[in-house]
Design a protein around this motif. Structure first.
Motif, PDB file in Angstrom:
ATOM      1  N   UNK A 264      15.337 -34.549 -19.986  1.00 44.37           N
ATOM      2  CA  UNK A 264      14.222 -35.504 -19.904  1.00 44.37           C
ATOM      3  C   UNK A 264      14.267 -36.357 -18.642  1.00 44.37           C
ATOM      4  N   UNK A 265      15.226 -36.079 -17.763  1.00 45.21           N
ATOM      5  CA  UNK A 265      15.343 -36.855 -16.529  1.00 45.21           C
ATOM      6  C   UNK A 265      15.496 -35.927 -15.330  1.00 45.21           C
ATOM      7  N   UNK A 266      14.954 -36.368 -14.196  1.00 41.08           N
ATOM      8  CA  UNK A 266      15.155 -35.693 -12.922  1.00 41.08           C
ATOM      9  C   UNK A 266      16.001 -36.620 -12.047  1.00 41.08           C
ATOM     10  N   UNK A 267      17.087 -36.087 -11.495  1.00 34.94           N
ATOM     11  CA  UNK A 267      18.044 -36.931 -10.788  1.00 34.94           C
ATOM     12  C   UNK A 267      18.203 -36.466  -9.346  1.00 34.94           C
ATOM     13  N   UNK A 268      17.929 -37.373  -8.410  1.00 30.31           N
ATOM     14  CA  UNK A 268      18.072 -37.097  -6.985  1.00 30.31           C
ATOM     15  C   UNK A 268      19.201 -37.953  -6.436  1.00 30.31           C
ATOM     16  N   UNK A 279       6.424 -40.179  -6.863  1.00 28.49           N
ATOM     17  CA  UNK A 279       5.608 -39.611  -7.935  1.00 28.49           C
ATOM     18  C   UNK A 279       4.247 -40.275  -7.830  1.00 28.49           C
ATOM     19  N   UNK A 280       3.370 -39.995  -8.777  1.00 29.39           N
ATOM     20  CA  UNK A 280       2.040 -40.610  -8.750  1.00 29.39           C
ATOM     21  C   UNK A 280       2.111 -42.113  -8.967  1.00 29.39           C
ATOM     22  N   UNK A 281       3.192 -42.598  -9.600  1.00 30.28           N
ATOM     23  CA  UNK A 281       3.284 -44.020  -9.942  1.00 30.28           C
ATOM     24  C   UNK A 281       4.501 -44.729  -9.357  1.00 30.28           C
ATOM     25  N   UNK A 282       5.371 -44.008  -8.684  1.00 30.86           N
ATOM     26  CA  UNK A 282       6.599 -44.639  -8.184  1.00 30.86           C
ATOM     27  C   UNK A 282       6.972 -44.082  -6.809  1.00 30.86           C
ATOM     28  N   UNK A 294      14.413 -40.251 -12.486  1.00 28.65           N
ATOM     29  CA  UNK A 294      13.037 -40.281 -12.964  1.00 28.65           C
ATOM     30  C   UNK A 294      13.016 -39.929 -14.444  1.00 28.65           C
ATOM     31  N   UNK A 295      12.509 -40.861 -15.249  1.00 25.64           N
ATOM     32  CA  UNK A 295      12.361 -40.627 -16.682  1.00 25.64           C
ATOM     33  C   UNK A 295      11.040 -39.888 -16.905  1.00 25.64           C
ATOM     34  N   UNK A 296      11.125 -38.633 -17.340  1.00 25.01           N
ATOM     35  CA  UNK A 296       9.921 -37.821 -17.483  1.00 25.01           C
ATOM     36  C   UNK A 296       9.059 -38.243 -18.665  1.00 25.01           C
ATOM     37  N   UNK A 297       9.633 -39.034 -19.575  1.00 23.91           N
ATOM     38  CA  UNK A 297       8.856 -39.460 -20.740  1.00 23.91           C
ATOM     39  C   UNK A 297       7.887 -40.582 -20.418  1.00 23.91           C
ATOM     40  N   UNK A 298       8.342 -41.548 -19.613  1.00 21.52           N
ATOM     41  CA  UNK A 298       7.459 -42.682 -19.311  1.00 21.52           C
ATOM     42  C   UNK A 298       7.128 -42.819 -17.820  1.00 21.52           C
ATOM     43  N   UNK A 299       7.674 -41.944 -16.989  1.00 18.74           N
ATOM     44  CA  UNK A 299       7.339 -41.958 -15.574  1.00 18.74           C
ATOM     45  C   UNK A 299       8.051 -43.014 -14.746  1.00 18.74           C
ATOM     46  N   UNK A 300       8.969 -43.769 -15.347  1.00 21.90           N
ATOM     47  CA  UNK A 300       9.675 -44.806 -14.597  1.00 21.90           C
ATOM     48  C   UNK A 300      10.798 -44.198 -13.761  1.00 21.90           C
ATOM     49  N   UNK A 301      11.116 -44.898 -12.665  1.00 24.98           N
ATOM     50  CA  UNK A 301      12.170 -44.425 -11.772  1.00 24.98           C
ATOM     51  C   UNK A 301      13.129 -45.566 -11.478  1.00 24.98           C
ATOM     52  N   UNK A 302      14.423 -45.303 -11.617  1.00 22.29           N
ATOM     53  CA  UNK A 302      15.449 -46.318 -11.364  1.00 22.29           C
ATOM     54  C   UNK A 302      16.404 -45.808 -10.296  1.00 22.29           C
ATOM     55  N   UNK A 303      16.913 -46.739  -9.480  1.00 22.27           N
ATOM     56  CA  UNK A 303      17.855 -46.398  -8.410  1.00 22.27           C
ATOM     57  C   UNK A 303      19.185 -47.083  -8.685  1.00 22.27           C
ATOM     58  N   UNK A 304      20.278 -46.341  -8.514  1.00 27.10           N
ATOM     59  CA  UNK A 304      21.605 -46.897  -8.753  1.00 27.10           C
ATOM     60  C   UNK A 304      22.594 -46.355  -7.723  1.00 27.10           C
ATOM     61  N   UNK A 305      23.735 -47.046  -7.584  1.00 29.78           N
ATOM     62  CA  UNK A 305      24.816 -46.591  -6.720  1.00 29.78           C
ATOM     63  C   UNK A 305      25.721 -45.657  -7.523  1.00 29.78           C
ATOM     64  N   UNK A 306      26.134 -44.550  -6.928  1.00 31.48           N
ATOM     65  CA  UNK A 306      26.979 -43.590  -7.641  1.00 31.48           C
ATOM     66  C   UNK A 306      28.085 -43.090  -6.725  1.00 31.48           C
ATOM     67  N   UNK A 307      29.100 -42.517  -7.353  1.00 31.65           N
ATOM     68  CA  UNK A 307      30.132 -41.782  -6.629  1.00 31.65           C
ATOM     69  C   UNK A 307      29.616 -40.353  -6.513  1.00 31.65           C
ATOM     70  N   UNK A 308      29.208 -39.954  -5.306  1.00 29.08           N
ATOM     71  CA  UNK A 308      28.526 -38.679  -5.136  1.00 29.08           C
ATOM     72  C   UNK A 308      29.418 -37.489  -5.469  1.00 29.08           C
ATOM     73  N   UNK A 309      30.726 -37.684  -5.397  1.00 29.02           N
ATOM     74  CA  UNK A 309      31.636 -36.567  -5.682  1.00 29.02           C
ATOM     75  C   UNK A 309      31.362 -35.959  -7.051  1.00 29.02           C
TER      76      UNK A 309
END
Length: 389
Positions: A264-268, A279-282, A294-309
């Motif tokens: 249910x999520x797309x992660x970049x 997206x059309x809204x974000x 990207x939450x495919x259920x409600x179209x919201x998008x959140x950004x966070x810091x991650x350990x890319x490894x």
């Protein structure tokens, strides 16, 4: 890494004080099988018995273990190193190594109990394979041992390379590369962009790009790691990756896109450079080590810091999990091993742990490790289905 640096990291590792960076350095050093043997001999002889056992206190360990289990009942940290002890594929228990004692014989290498049911185990480790669909709709099976060549591309069965060049005609010819469950594949596009496709993924892309125009490919579904050829080498033409309702615009960068059909999520995740995720809204601009979800259920998008490894380790030959529930871990493994997983006890789905699992391991080795850790009581393997108990 010189001997002194290596010794320091091993000592920190044994007493559970190594940083993630140090653990990664040790891990990649251990990818050489000869280094794995040296590591095992060094730890067993010089530290596991001589250094650590001098301060070993069984009662203290028992109290510490009881405290640990009470405080982190559902979190068991597991790090499986790449053939650390040579041929046994032994898992290393980060949460239980507070004493620094390598519990090799008594705990990690326990044999499979007789009541563990394995019937016609048809589960195989994943490999490089894919299906190439040409512009005319014809299909070619790409797998190790099968060489393939067409006018503009060549494949050795483990990857495919398209010749450099641009399209001068008005018609663009597209190819599809489809990676099944239990597979992965590597390709070079005609502009020099390098792409790794994970299991159960499909990519649509032009055989050649039009000179001076936007370079566009589509990750139809699945997961891909993109190392994009810079725009400055292509008359400043943009590179865009689309997937469903999302668009990623890049100028020259490395990023990972995860967009499976059953999630249910797309992660970049951006490794280096810059990307704009829209997206059309974000709309979000990412910096290195940032991740857009990207939450495919409600179209919201959140950004966070991650350990890319942890996000891109799959293309380096391992799966790295950080505080992931067992249900998510088994979903990843089910794609790579082309198997189905059933939980006899639904409470097991939310048991979480950290771990690094070698993609070359046999699935039974992994299941035995999980069982020996006490995460599951037992399991069954019937054909290509695993039942966790």
């Amino acid at each position: 890494m010189n001997n002194k640096e290596l010794e320091n990291i091993i000592v920190k590792y044994l007493i559970h004080q190594a940083s993630e960076t140090e653990m990664d350095q040790l891990f990649f050093w251990l990818k050489d099988e000869q280094n794995g043997r040296l590591f095992y001999d060094y730890v067993q002889i010089n530290y596991a018995f001589e250094h650590e056992m001098r301060q070993f206190d069984a009662n203290k360990v028992k109290r510490k273990l009881e405290q640990l289990m009470a405080e982190e009942k559902k979190i068991i940290r597991l790090r499986t190193m790449r053939k650390i002890v040579g041929y046994a594929a032994v898992a290393v228990l980060a949460s239980l190594l507070f004493t620094g004692y390598l519990l090799k014989d008594e705990f990690l290498n326990k044999p499979v109990e007789k009541h563990t049911k394995i019937v016609n185990n048809n589960i195989e480790t994943g490999s490089n394979k894919a299906t190439l669909t040409l512009g005319d709709g014809s299909q070619v099976a790409l797998e190790k041992g099968n060489n393939y060549q067409i006018e503009n591309a060549i494949s050795d069965g483990e990857g495919i390379i398209y010749e450099e060049g641009e399209v001068n005609t008005s018609e663009i010819v597209y190819n599809f590369l489809t990676v099944p469950r239990g597979g992965q594949f590597h390709l070079f596009l005609s502009d020099g962009t390098e792409i790794w496709l994970n299991s159960e993924s499909q990519l649509k892309y032009p055989v050649s790009f039009k000179k001076g125009q936007t370079r566009e490919v589509e990750l139809v579904y699945g997961e891909g790691y993109f190392d994009v050829s810079p725009s400055v080498e292509h008359e400043s033409s943009k590179f865009i990756v689309i997937n469903q309702s999302q668009k990623i615009e890049v100028l020259g960068t490395e990023f990972n896109l995860k967009a499976y059909k059953d999630e249910s999520k797309m992660i970049t995740t951006l490794i280096e450079g810059k990307v704009a995720v829209s997206t059309a809204t974000a709309h979000k601009n990412l910096e290195p080590s940032q991740q857009a979800t990207l939450n495919l259920k409600d179209g919201t998008m959140a950004v966070s810091e991650v350990d890319v490894y942890h996000e891109i380790s799959w293309k380096e030959g391992v799966f790295s999990f950080r505080r992931k529930p067992l249900v998510e871990i088994m979903k990843v493994l089910s794609r790579w091993y082309d198997m189905d997983v059933n939980f006899q006890n639904s409470e097991l789905e939310n048991v979480g742990f950290n771990g690094v699992i070698d993609k070359d391991q046999n699935i039974v080795e992994i299941l035995n490790t999980i069982k020996n850790l006490g995460i599951i009581k037992d399991y069954e393997v019937i054909n290509k289905t695993i039942i966790l108990k």
